[in-house]
Write an enzyme that holds these catalytic residues in place. Structure first.
Site, mmCIF file in Angstrom:
data_model
loop_
_atom_site.group_PDB
_atom_site.id
_atom_site.type_symbol
_atom_site.label_atom_id
_atom_site.label_comp_id
_atom_site.label_asym_id
_atom_site.label_seq_id
_atom_site.Cartn_x
_atom_site.Cartn_y
_atom_site.Cartn_z
ATOM 1 N N LYS A 36 0.844 -1.200 0.000
ATOM 2 C CA LYS A 36 0.000 0.000 0.000
ATOM 3 C C LYS A 36 0.884 1.256 0.000
ATOM 4 O O LYS A 36 2.095 1.156 0.225
ATOM 5 C CB LYS A 36 -0.926 -0.021 1.227
ATOM 6 N N ARG A 132 -10.691 0.031 14.782
ATOM 7 C CA ARG A 132 -10.656 0.807 13.548
ATOM 8 C C ARG A 132 -11.622 0.085 12.616
ATOM 9 O O ARG A 132 -12.820 0.221 12.795
ATOM 10 C CB ARG A 132 -9.205 0.866 13.048
ATOM 11 N N TYR A 257 15.505 30.073 7.235
ATOM 12 C CA TYR A 257 14.282 30.757 7.664
ATOM 13 C C TYR A 257 14.186 30.807 9.183
ATOM 14 O O TYR A 257 14.449 29.825 9.864
ATOM 15 C CB TYR A 257 13.050 30.014 7.143
ATOM 16 N N MET A 305 11.914 23.888 1.421
ATOM 17 C CA MET A 305 11.246 23.027 0.438
ATOM 18 C C MET A 305 12.244 22.248 -0.417
ATOM 19 O O MET A 305 12.050 21.064 -0.697
ATOM 20 C CB MET A 305 10.348 23.882 -0.463
HETATM 21 C C1 LIG Z 1 -0.281 -1.809 6.825
HETATM 22 C C2 LIG Z 1 -0.879 -3.092 7.249
HETATM 23 C C3 LIG Z 1 -0.077 -4.242 7.401
HETATM 24 C C4 LIG Z 1 1.430 -4.190 7.320
HETATM 25 O O1 LIG Z 1 1.919 -3.559 8.472
HETATM 26 P P1 LIG Z 1 3.496 -3.412 8.751
HETATM 27 O O2 LIG Z 1 3.556 -2.867 10.122
HETATM 28 O O3 LIG Z 1 4.016 -2.446 7.740
HETATM 29 O O4 LIG Z 1 4.063 -4.770 8.586
HETATM 30 C C5 LIG Z 1 -0.717 -5.441 7.665
HETATM 31 N N1 LIG Z 1 -2.066 -5.504 7.799
HETATM 32 C C6 LIG Z 1 -2.856 -4.415 7.690
HETATM 33 C C7 LIG Z 1 -4.329 -4.551 7.882
HETATM 34 C C8 LIG Z 1 -2.288 -3.176 7.425
HETATM 35 O O5 LIG Z 1 -3.076 -2.096 7.338
#
Ligand SMILES: *Cc1c(COP(=O)(O)O)cnc(C)c1O
Length: 362
Positions: A36, A132, A257, A305
């Protein structure tokens, strides 16, 4: 090869090593690689192509990434974590044979209301304490019964849950979540998955049929108290840029800055072509290490930036044009994250589009 000033190098040997490490830690489990957020900033398609032959499935958050993978010719099984929220997405799942997490009753309603021809593979997500996504254990039996009768979903349902605190070996919340997950699903034959990277390493009893590594594939440590090196993980991404100017400042001069850094004595300052526009963290504090010719020099002043400044006083061997490493092999991204008050996940997936990607596949 001529590279833009700011670029990342992807070490494919390290990526393969980390996958092998997951296999070694969870020898009985199938592996769904979590890619992801553009494969945690490493490049969705690039990573998928290199991993396709080595893993059993891919995991993405949303359906758009799954589509990009199919469009790029990736044939591997793909699981979509957020599942569907409207009917046209259901048609895409079916057409491209994506598997979907089913995490709410409203998704069950949607599945029941649809008349797609071939049933999709569903992974019923149980909320065991993360609070969640997922259905509550008390709803489980009723929801499962509906799904088993629903024509849009394969009768054999798989099960998943997600841990909130697996990065802390001493926190028994993970054991409680696992126990609840196992109790809830014990009478059903579907495949089960609960372990993210932290659980793969710290909670072997959570491996089950499928493990879901993300961060550890990219070579960063998912545990609070252990480094990637201690865990035998190798960083895949190294972030580089170049020193584009060196200048002298007088005692009392400020840099950048807000003038947040003031020279205590006459000093030599280096300007590096990297900034928050590339994904270097805006909140990296003074003293955050930067590697030039294998020497650590401290960040000074605010991150801009397109540029950062470092104190080069005393480093007469460093020249304008020298290559600089911001994190990677030799400068753990976890350490930079710590200096910026964040976690390695945000730094890796925060790399922006203007940063060129160079793949090193020895
Ligand atoms: C992101 C995620 C993972 C992987 O998590 P890591 O900590 O990067 O290994 C596994 N399962 C779900 C549901 C996730 O959202």
């Amino acid at each position: 090869m001529i590279s833009a000033a700011a670029h990342i190098e992807l070490d494919i040997t390290a990526l393969r090593h980390n996958v092998a490490k997951v296999r070694e830690l969870a020898p009985g489990a199938k592996l769904m690689a979590v890619i992801k957020a553009n494969a945690y900033g490493h490049g969705l398609i690039t990573v998928a192509n290199y991993l396709a032959a080595q893993v059993d499935a891919f995991v993405v958050a949303r359906i758009d990434a799954a589509l990009s993978l199919r469009e790029a010719g990736v044939q591997t099984k793909i699981l979509v974590l957020q599942g569907v929220s409207q009917t046209d997405e259901l048609e895409l799942l079916q057409r491209y044979q994506f598997e979907a997490v089913i995490h709410s009753e409203s998704q069950v309603n949607l599945l029941e209301a649809s008349d797609i021809e071939a049933p999709i593979t569903g992974w019923l997500k149980i909320d065991t304490g993360m609070n969640r996504l997922g259905i509550h254990p008390e709803q489980f039996a009723a929801v499962l019964k509906r799904l088993q009768r629903c024509k849009s979903v394969q009768a054999e349902i798989n099960f998943m849950t997600h841990f909130a605190n697996a990065d802390d070996r001493l926190d028994n919340k993970t054991s409680r979540q696992l126990q609840l997950f196992n109790d809830t699903t014990k009478n059903y034959s579907g495949e089960k998955t609960s372990a993210n990277s932290a659980a793969i390493i710290a909670w072997p009893e959570a491996h089950q049929e499928w493990v879901r590594p993300g961060l550890m594939l990219y070579g960063a440590s998912p545990l609070l108290k252990q480094t990637a090196e201690q865990l035998d993980l190798q960083p895949v991404m190294s972030l580089y840029s170049r020193l584009i100017a060196i200048k002298s400042v007088k005692a009392g001069d400020t840099v950048g800055y807000g003038g947040t850094w003031q020279a205590a004595k006459d000093s030599s300052i280096g300007i590096i072509s990297i900034g928050y526009g590339d994904g270097y963290p805006r909140y990296a504090k003074q003293g955050t290490p930067v590697l030039i010719n294998n020497r650590r020099v401290p960040l000074i002043g605010r991150v801009s930036m397109d540029m950062i400044s470092v104190d080069l006083t005393g480093h007469t061997e460093i020249k304008s044009g020298d290559q600089v490493m911001l994190w990677g092999d030799g400068l753990p991204v976890e350490e930079i994250a710590e200096c910026a008050g964040t976690i390695p996940y945000t730094l890796l997936c925060g790399i922006t589009r203007r940063v060129q990607v160079i793949v090193k596949d020895k």
